[in-house]
Every structure is written in C-alpha cells, then in structure tokens.
Design an enzyme around this catalytic site. Structure first.
Site, mmCIF file in Angstrom:
data_model
loop_
_atom_site.group_PDB
_atom_site.id
_atom_site.type_symbol
_atom_site.label_atom_id
_atom_site.label_comp_id
_atom_site.label_asym_id
_atom_site.label_seq_id
_atom_site.Cartn_x
_atom_site.Cartn_y
_atom_site.Cartn_z
ATOM 1 N N ASP A 225 -9.258 6.104 -1.479
ATOM 2 C CA ASP A 225 -8.142 6.605 -2.268
ATOM 3 C C ASP A 225 -8.706 7.247 -3.535
ATOM 4 O O ASP A 225 -9.920 7.437 -3.645
ATOM 5 C CB ASP A 225 -7.146 5.477 -2.589
ATOM 6 C CG ASP A 225 -7.713 4.448 -3.566
ATOM 7 O OD1 ASP A 225 -8.938 4.477 -3.850
ATOM 8 O OD2 ASP A 225 -6.932 3.609 -4.060
ATOM 9 N N TYR B 133 -5.955 6.251 5.259
ATOM 10 C CA TYR B 133 -6.168 5.294 4.168
ATOM 11 C C TYR B 133 -5.387 3.997 4.409
ATOM 12 O O TYR B 133 -5.960 2.895 4.357
ATOM 13 C CB TYR B 133 -5.760 5.885 2.818
ATOM 14 C CG TYR B 133 -5.561 4.818 1.778
ATOM 15 C CD1 TYR B 133 -6.658 4.193 1.201
ATOM 16 C CD2 TYR B 133 -4.292 4.381 1.428
ATOM 17 C CE1 TYR B 133 -6.495 3.165 0.294
ATOM 18 C CE2 TYR B 133 -4.107 3.354 0.528
ATOM 19 C CZ TYR B 133 -5.218 2.755 -0.042
ATOM 20 O OH TYR B 133 -5.048 1.724 -0.931
ATOM 21 N N CYS C 186 -13.758 1.721 -13.858
ATOM 22 C CA CYS C 186 -14.213 3.112 -13.706
ATOM 23 C C CYS C 186 -12.994 4.038 -13.731
ATOM 24 O O CYS C 186 -12.695 4.752 -12.775
ATOM 25 C CB CYS C 186 -14.983 3.256 -12.390
ATOM 26 S SG CYS C 186 -15.926 4.783 -12.229
ATOM 27 N N CYS D 115 -18.337 1.410 -18.831
ATOM 28 C CA CYS D 115 -19.597 1.337 -18.071
ATOM 29 C C CYS D 115 -20.383 0.064 -18.365
ATOM 30 O O CYS D 115 -21.109 -0.432 -17.495
ATOM 31 C CB CYS D 115 -20.451 2.571 -18.372
ATOM 32 S SG CYS D 115 -19.659 4.132 -17.901
ATOM 33 N N CYS E 261 -19.367 -2.575 -15.931
ATOM 34 C CA CYS E 261 -19.371 -2.210 -14.515
ATOM 35 C C CYS E 261 -20.461 -2.964 -13.756
ATOM 36 O O CYS E 261 -21.638 -2.925 -14.152
ATOM 37 C CB CYS E 261 -19.580 -0.700 -14.365
ATOM 38 S SG CYS E 261 -19.657 -0.160 -12.636
ATOM 39 N N GLU F 250 0.827 -1.206 0.000
ATOM 40 C CA GLU F 250 0.000 0.000 0.000
ATOM 41 C C GLU F 250 0.864 1.261 0.000
ATOM 42 O O GLU F 250 0.533 2.250 -0.648
ATOM 43 C CB GLU F 250 -0.941 0.013 1.210
ATOM 44 C CG GLU F 250 -2.078 -0.997 1.130
ATOM 45 C CD GLU F 250 -3.013 -0.751 -0.038
ATOM 46 O OE1 GLU F 250 -3.032 0.373 -0.582
ATOM 47 O OE2 GLU F 250 -3.736 -1.684 -0.410
ATOM 48 N N CYS G 121 -25.458 3.876 -10.864
ATOM 49 C CA CYS G 121 -24.582 4.998 -11.181
ATOM 50 C C CYS G 121 -25.392 6.198 -11.673
ATOM 51 O O CYS G 121 -25.924 6.196 -12.785
ATOM 52 C CB CYS G 121 -23.555 4.594 -12.237
ATOM 53 S SG CYS G 121 -22.358 5.896 -12.607
#
Length: 437
Positions: free
Chosen positions: A167, A149, A221, A228, A231, A67, A237
């Site tokens: 994030d 985070y 995304c 899309c 997704c 991370e 959305c």
C-alpha cells in the site's frame, strides 16, 4: 546544451533502472525481518480489528472490513465506523442479509461508497457459495472488490499465506530503503515494489511482518516528518545514508512525487423540495412536512445513494438560470410543474459550497423550495412509476437518521439553519399570491 540535457536524462534513466533492478541481499532480508518483527511486537497499536479471534474466518471477516474501510481513510476515523459495523453485522452471514440502503447508511461519511457495495456483494457471493471464507490470494481475488492488496492482507494476516502487501505506506518504506527514484505510479515500478515486498515478507509470520511494514510507514516513516532515529531498519535505509552524505538530498525526496491529475470542475444546483400540508409555514410542525429524495443510478459516482433533487449545470450560473434548470428537471423527470401543480410557499437560495471528490471539484448551489400541493403527492408526481427513476418522500425525522453523503447532509444542515434564522426574525411569512389572468 541540448547534448548535456540528453546526457543528464540518460543518466537519470539509467539510475532509475538500477534502482529497480537492485534487490535486497540475503543478509538485509534477515536483518530487516528480525528488526521489524521485534519492533512491531513492542509498538503495535491496539486496534479493534487486531483482536484475537477464536474463529479464524470471523477474524478474516474483521480484517476484510477494516482493510476496505482504511482505503483512503485515516485510522482514527475508521475505528468508530468499524465498531458500529461489527456491532450490527458481527459475521459475514449477518452482512449477507443486509440491504444496500442499510449498508450505505452505516457507511455514510466514509466516502468512496462503491467499497461498501462491494463488501455487501462479496458477502452475499461467499455465503451463496457455501459460506466458507476464501483463504488464498487467488481465491480471494474472485470476490467482488477484493484487489491484490486486500487479498494479500487477508490471506497473510488471517490465514498466514506467505504473500506480500503493498500500500502507500509500504511503497514509502521500500522506496526509502532502496532510494528508488523511479515514478511509484509507473506500472513497472509498481511491479518491482511487489517483488521487493515479496522478498522481505517473513515465511513464518507473514501477517505480523506485513502489518509491521505498514505500521512503520504509518507511524515512523511518514510522508513529511520521518522519525529516522526511531526506525528499526534505519541501518539498511539507503535514502538516509545518502542524505547524511549529501545535504541537498532529503529522506522525504523518496518516493518521488507524482504529477497530480487536475480535478474536473463541475457545478450542480440542488433543490431541497419540502412539501407542507399548510401554506403557512409558521403553523407547520416538522412532522407535517415531507422531503423528496431521489436515488442515484446504480453505476457511476455515488451509485445507489439517496440525495435531494439535483441537476448538473454547464458552469457558473446565476439564480434565474439555476431555477430554470431545476424546474426543467422536476417537470421532465417527475411531471411536476412548479407553476401549475402547487402553491409556492417559499423559494430561496440558502447557500453554496465546494465539495471535493478525488477527481472532481463540485460546486453546489443549494435552494429551498417549499410547496403546498393542490392535488396531493401522487397527483403532483405523475411520472412516479418510471423504472429508471426511484424516489421517496420522507419526514425530517427519517432524514436525520438516514445515511446521507457528506455533501447531502451539509445541504440539509444549511437549509435547517436558514429556516431557523428566517423564522426567528420573520415568524409568519406571507404565502405567495398569483395574479388573476
């Protein structure tokens, strides 16, 4: 006209406030959780830090390292660095025994070197306090360099604490799901993103859900080319729904683009100071010469890293001005007088380039200064015992294996290329001569 503008501005402000107050419904939450977890189970990328670990704390350490590396860095770049890191320091205890120079060497090329220093400091702190890896966000936040985070990522993925992560990928996904038009950098907006993410996080599989949300933003995304049709949560959305009803609105309008901070423009003269035993470079073997490296201060930009002697300039500078600045730096910091304590074998400008930091645009002028010392290294560098200045002399083999920053490595490569070209056409340069006075 002014009244109209004020009305439009007021309407926009009200819309942004509505955006942020609007939370997910219970039905949306359940649908998004189920759809995203199902999609992630089938589409998750196989990444080295996602390998199942028998020891939970060892897995937490791997997540922490990954991370931190992934901040401001692409996944494909990180994979190589991560594997090297884990091979050298497979556990937290192994890392705690490393030196800062070793860590910086391993980190070289990733940038944002403060992250590496915090990893080392954090490992040392945890081991010093008993070696048990913190398991909650609140305890993780006490470790140097671990912010909200990173704490959320470690706690949810390794220890299954039901906490969100936010994030850039998560901001983008949620901003589009809710068609949020508020500035994503605004503190109140950031706070609301965390609240919305907290609503969504799955109570039974928080780690997989958080990874799925980040994975969705990274692969589907995306900032400029969202897919899309693939997704798993497109039915929820709002940005997609708006764009289908209004051709002037695009999904990529969300989140809104913040105003970029103008980069500061700095200028630096870098001197690759090479010390040779013979004043005839055509007879000098690479192992017979040494280079001076200086350690940067422990605080500030590139803290604690090694570089060639360099000096900041007031702006664009010609060759004469740069040489004077370098000479003054060497004399003031080392007591090294270019005109008195050595014979200049070669001194030439080898090139210039611009190196970009997040907030600085640095133009670097590089020169090669090859000298033959009259009284040896210690005699020439009389101020070597200064506590606030750390330097060392190394040969070319050490430089090649030392973890140098991208810009320092580029300067060294330019010097090597310059020498190859120069001595290929002029194999025996005559040493400079001084007039008798």
């Amino acid at each position: 006209m002014r009244a109209g503008r004020r009305g439009a501005a007021s309407e926009e402000a009200q819309q942004q406030e509505a955006d942020m107050e609007d939370m997910f419904s219970e039905r949306q939450i359940q649908d998004i959780r189920g759809s995203l977890l199902g999609w992630y189970g089938l589409n998750r990328r196989e990444l080295p830090w996602r390998l199942a670990e028998d020891h939970i704390e060892k897995g937490a350490y791997r997540i922490w390292v990954s991370e931190v590396m992934l901040q401001q860095t692409r996944v494909q770049t990180v994979i190589h660095y991560f594997k090297r890191w884990i091979s050298k320091w497979p556990t937290l205890r192994h890392l705690s025994q490393a030196s800062l120079d070793e860590v910086n060497e391993m980190w070289a090329g990733l940038g944002y070197y403060r992250r590496a220093r915090y990893l080392l400091e954090g490992a040392k702190m945890i081991v010093a306090e008993g070696g048990e890896f913190p398991r909650t966000v609140s305890s993780l936040r006490k470790v140097p360099g671990i912010g909200e985070y990173t704490a959320g990522a470690i706690a949810s993925i390794a220890f299954k604490e039901v906490v969100p992560v936010v994030d850039g990928n998560v901001v983008r996904v949620i901003a589009r799901l809710k068609a949020i038009s508020a500035n994503p950098k605004d503190s109140q907006t950031v706070k609301r993103f965390w609240e919305l993410a907290a609503q969504l996080v799955d109570p039974f599989e928080p780690g997989d859900f958080n990874q799925g949300l980040m994975e969705l933003g990274a692969t589907i995304c995306t900032p400029t080319s969202p897919n899309c049709s693939s997704c798993p949560v497109s039915d929820h959305c709002r940005a997609l729904s708006i764009s289908r009803n209004d051709s002037s609105v695009l999904v990529t309008n969300y989140p809104v683009k913040g105003v970029k901070i103008k980069q500061r423009r700095d200028f630096s003269a870098v001197c690759v100071l090479e010390i040779v035993k013979d004043d005839d470079m055509s007879e000098t073997h690479p192992s017979d010469s040494e280079f001076i490296l200086v350690k940067r201060p422990d605080e500030g930009l590139l803290a604690g890293l090694w570089e060639f002697p360099s000096v900041l300039l007031d702006g664009e500078a010609d060759l004469v001005t740069r040489k004077k600045a370098v000479d003054h730096y060497l004399k003031n910091n080392f007591g090294f007088d270019v005109r008195k304590t050595c014979k200049i074998v070669l001194r030439e400008h080898v090139g210039e380039f611009v190196h970009i930091f997040s907030h600085i645009r640095l133009k670097i002028y590089a020169e090669l200064l090859v000298v033959h010392l009259k009284g040896g290294l210690k005699h020439a560098f009389r101020k070597q015992d200064r506590e606030d200045l750390h330097w060392k002399s190394v040969d070319s083999k050490v430089i090649s294996s030392t973890g140098l920053t991208t810009s320092v490595r580029k300067v060294y490569t330019m010097v090597q290329k310059f020498k190859q070209q120069k001595f290929a056409t002029n194999p025996a340069p005559a040493p400079s001569k001084k007039r008798n006075r």
